[in-house]
Design a protein around this motif. Sequence first.
Motif, mmCIF file in Angstrom:
data_model
loop_
_atom_site.group_PDB
_atom_site.id
_atom_site.type_symbol
_atom_site.label_atom_id
_atom_site.label_comp_id
_atom_site.label_asym_id
_atom_site.label_seq_id
_atom_site.Cartn_x
_atom_site.Cartn_y
_atom_site.Cartn_z
ATOM 1 N N PRO A 120 0.802 -1.230 0.000
ATOM 2 C CA PRO A 120 0.000 0.000 0.000
ATOM 3 C C PRO A 120 0.832 1.276 0.000
ATOM 4 N N GLN A 121 2.054 1.211 0.518
ATOM 5 C CA GLN A 121 2.908 2.396 0.522
ATOM 6 C C GLN A 121 3.294 2.789 -0.907
ATOM 7 N N LEU A 122 3.678 1.803 -1.716
ATOM 8 C CA LEU A 122 4.019 2.066 -3.108
ATOM 9 C C LEU A 122 2.798 2.562 -3.874
ATOM 10 N N PHE A 123 1.679 1.922 -3.656
ATOM 11 C CA PHE A 123 0.452 2.322 -4.339
ATOM 12 C C PHE A 123 0.075 3.756 -3.964
ATOM 13 N N GLY A 124 0.205 4.084 -2.697
ATOM 14 C CA GLY A 124 -0.076 5.440 -2.245
ATOM 15 C C GLY A 124 0.831 6.463 -2.908
ATOM 16 N N SER A 125 2.091 6.086 -3.122
ATOM 17 C CA SER A 125 3.026 7.006 -3.775
ATOM 18 C C SER A 125 2.633 7.252 -5.225
ATOM 19 N N TYR A 131 -9.005 3.299 0.744
ATOM 20 C CA TYR A 131 -8.444 4.038 -0.391
ATOM 21 C C TYR A 131 -9.273 5.247 -0.807
ATOM 22 N N ILE A 132 -10.552 5.238 -0.487
ATOM 23 C CA ILE A 132 -11.350 6.441 -0.723
ATOM 24 C C ILE A 132 -10.818 7.578 0.139
ATOM 25 N N GLU A 133 -10.392 7.261 1.337
ATOM 26 C CA GLU A 133 -9.793 8.277 2.211
ATOM 27 C C GLU A 133 -8.523 8.858 1.605
ATOM 28 N N LYS A 134 -7.866 8.082 0.755
ATOM 29 C CA LYS A 134 -6.620 8.537 0.122
ATOM 30 C C LYS A 134 -6.865 9.172 -1.247
ATOM 31 N N GLY A 135 -8.113 9.360 -1.600
ATOM 32 C CA GLY A 135 -8.430 10.095 -2.822
ATOM 33 C C GLY A 135 -8.910 9.286 -4.003
#
Length: 241
Positions: free
Chosen positions: A111-116, A157-161
């Motif tokens: 999830p860290q890579l995906f978030g980046s 992931y909705i929280e992350k945009g």
Amino acid sequence: MIELIPAIDIIGGECVRLTKGDYAQMKVYNTNPVSVAMEFEAKGFKRLHVVDLDGAKSKHVVNDKVLHHISHHTNLVVDFGGGIKTQDDMDKALDNGAAMVTIGSISYTNPQLFGSWIERYGAERIILGADVRDRKIAINGWLDCTECDIMEFLAHYIEKGITNVLCTDISKDGALKGPSISLYKDIMQRFPQLHLIASGGVSSTEDILTLDREGIPAVVFGKAYYEGLIDIERLHKELKF
């Protein structure tokens, strides 16, 4: 109006479909995916969902050349998924013409890579691939199932945009037994802001019209089209796409 997104699944450079994600149940529909893409465009479709099944299985992008040819021979807005695990895979997809990328497994395993990637490219260029079996997330070309609940996964992931989600019910995919309408209705009821793309099980024109009536924003379909079960003229008439 529901957004209509035909699909091209690729193995060995050919247009294929699996049944319930089983690589042993593969049927080749056309040896030239580019000609299939051009046919979709000629029939009025604007979007295309391309899945690198070789990539999904081998865990790295394989069919980027096919993507390149499709993107350079059509004006379709192409989203590409399957095997995107690293920055190199992302670069291959975007450099070869993908307007958006569909990412599933990495969103769960890293999830860290995906978030980046969300931060670097913007959420509008990323489709979260939420593939499920019994409402639990499945990864790696659907070969591995997790205990992660679909609703918790989406909420995170909705929280992350994230606003674009492709949800495939594996038990329905390629089976031509109708989509998981209750699942999609539940998701939309909880997350009405999502651009949810229903995937798996579409067996007829009526399935697509039902999803439209239920307020599902978009649908991906493949096998039903290739088997001649989708009436494009009726869709043009009723959905005015």
